[in-house]
Design an enzyme around this catalytic site. Structure first.
Site, short mmCIF file in Angstrom:
data_model
loop_
_atom_site.label_atom_id
_atom_site.label_comp_id
_atom_site.label_asym_id
_atom_site.label_seq_id
_atom_site.Cartn_x
_atom_site.Cartn_y
_atom_site.Cartn_z
N LEU A 153 0.97 -1.05 0.01
CA LEU A 153 -0.19 -0.08 -0.10
C LEU A 153 0.79 1.19 0.14
O LEU A 153 2.17 1.22 0.30
CB LEU A 153 -0.84 0.12 1.38
CG LEU A 153 -0.25 0.49 2.57
CD1 LEU A 153 -1.37 0.90 3.32
CD2 LEU A 153 0.50 -0.57 3.23
N CYS A 154 0.39 2.28 -0.15
CA CYS A 154 1.01 3.78 -0.28
C CYS A 154 2.08 3.73 -1.22
O CYS A 154 2.08 3.36 -2.33
CB CYS A 154 1.22 3.92 1.12
SG CYS A 154 1.18 5.76 1.49
N HIS A 155 3.34 4.00 -0.54
CA HIS A 155 4.30 4.11 -1.42
C HIS A 155 5.22 2.64 -1.92
O HIS A 155 5.79 2.45 -2.31
CB HIS A 155 5.39 5.05 -0.80
CG HIS A 155 5.06 6.47 -0.76
ND1 HIS A 155 4.32 6.98 0.01
CD2 HIS A 155 5.82 7.40 -1.58
CE1 HIS A 155 4.24 8.36 0.01
NE2 HIS A 155 5.20 8.45 -1.09
N VAL A 183 -0.28 5.23 -3.21
CA VAL A 183 -0.39 6.77 -3.24
C VAL A 183 -0.42 7.60 -4.50
O VAL A 183 0.25 6.94 -5.20
CB VAL A 183 0.63 7.16 -2.25
CG1 VAL A 183 2.07 7.31 -2.51
CG2 VAL A 183 0.10 8.61 -1.42
N ALA A 214 -3.57 -1.02 -1.82
CA ALA A 214 -4.25 -0.12 -1.28
C ALA A 214 -3.84 1.34 -1.64
O ALA A 214 -2.22 1.39 -1.57
CB ALA A 214 -4.73 -0.33 0.18
#
Length: 237
Positions: A153-155, A183, A214
């Site tokens: 998720l994210c980075h 992200v 995510a």
């Protein structure tokens, strides 16, 4: 000769009133599991310094609460040169005052097929170091080759971009068109690498690549629940 640490004397210290921990993300609330639904499942979390605190803590606690065995692998150098050895520094945006002890070094992950899932947390620092770590990239590639569920998720998906880079005679890691999210700041990087980015979905699952992603910490609830559902399925793709 003075080292770079001496430069700090030229600047102001951070005021005590300046909160460097960043956003105080709301933590997801999960229903109590009726049974150890993930008993017998093994999950490997790989991280360098700088994973965002909720992105490593929430999945770790979710998995263990449901009976999964979770191991945390850190970069080799933190076992060889850090004092005390084996500690990963966790970030809250710019704050770096908490840490966690890794269970093993990345080089000691020798049979990725023994795991049911590989989890790569985000954070601005962590993926940037993992994506140039040969052992981390090897682990991602071996996870793909063995059909291990990969979650990030994210980075964190920045690591997948680097793992997907290959020589012409090497097998494809993530085929062009693999569906993903992350992200907003890395969307263009994912698209350039050939992924199809879903920008408005909290989680995205690409069944062909067994890849679950995510957007960020606010999506930890649906990410963990989707991970739990996928791990509960009896067979790997």
């Amino acid at each position: 000769m003075n080292g770079s640490h001496s430069l700090a004397a030229k600047y102001l210290p951070v005021p005590g009133s300046l909160d460097t921990r960043g956003t105080d993300y709301p933590l997801p609330v999960f229903a109590d599991p009726p049974s150890p639904s993930l008993a017998g499942k093994r999950v490997l979390i790989v991280s360098a310094d700088g994973p965002e605190l909720p992105e490593i803590d929430v999945p770790l606690e979710y998995l263990r609460a449901r009976g999964a065995e979770v191991q945390l692998a850190g970069q080799n150098w933190i076992f060889e040169y850090r004092d005390p050895p084996g500690y990963i520094v966790i970030a809250q945006w710019l704050a770096d005052n908490v840490c966690v002890k890794a269970d093993l070094a990345l080089k000691d992950v020798v049979n990725v097929a023994d795991y049911d899932a590989l989890f790569i947390p985000g954070g601005a620092w962590n993926p940037d170091m993992l994506r140039t770590d040969g052992d981390a990239l090897r682990i991602v590639r071996e996870a793909r080759a063995h059909g291990v569920l990969i979650v990030s998720l994210c980075h964190g998906p920045q690591v997948l971009i680097s793992a997907a880079k290959r020589e012409p005679d090497e097998p494809v890691v993530f085929p062009r068109g693999t569906e993903i999210t992350g992200v907003e700041s890395i969307h263009v990087d994912l698209e350039t690498a050939g992924f199809v980015v879903h920008k408005d979905q909290p989680t995205v699952y690409d069944a062909a690549s067994r890849l679950l992603t995510a957007r960020g910490p606010n999506d930890l609830g649906p990410l963990c629940e989707a991970m739990g559902r996928l791990l509960s399925q009896p067979a790997k793709a």
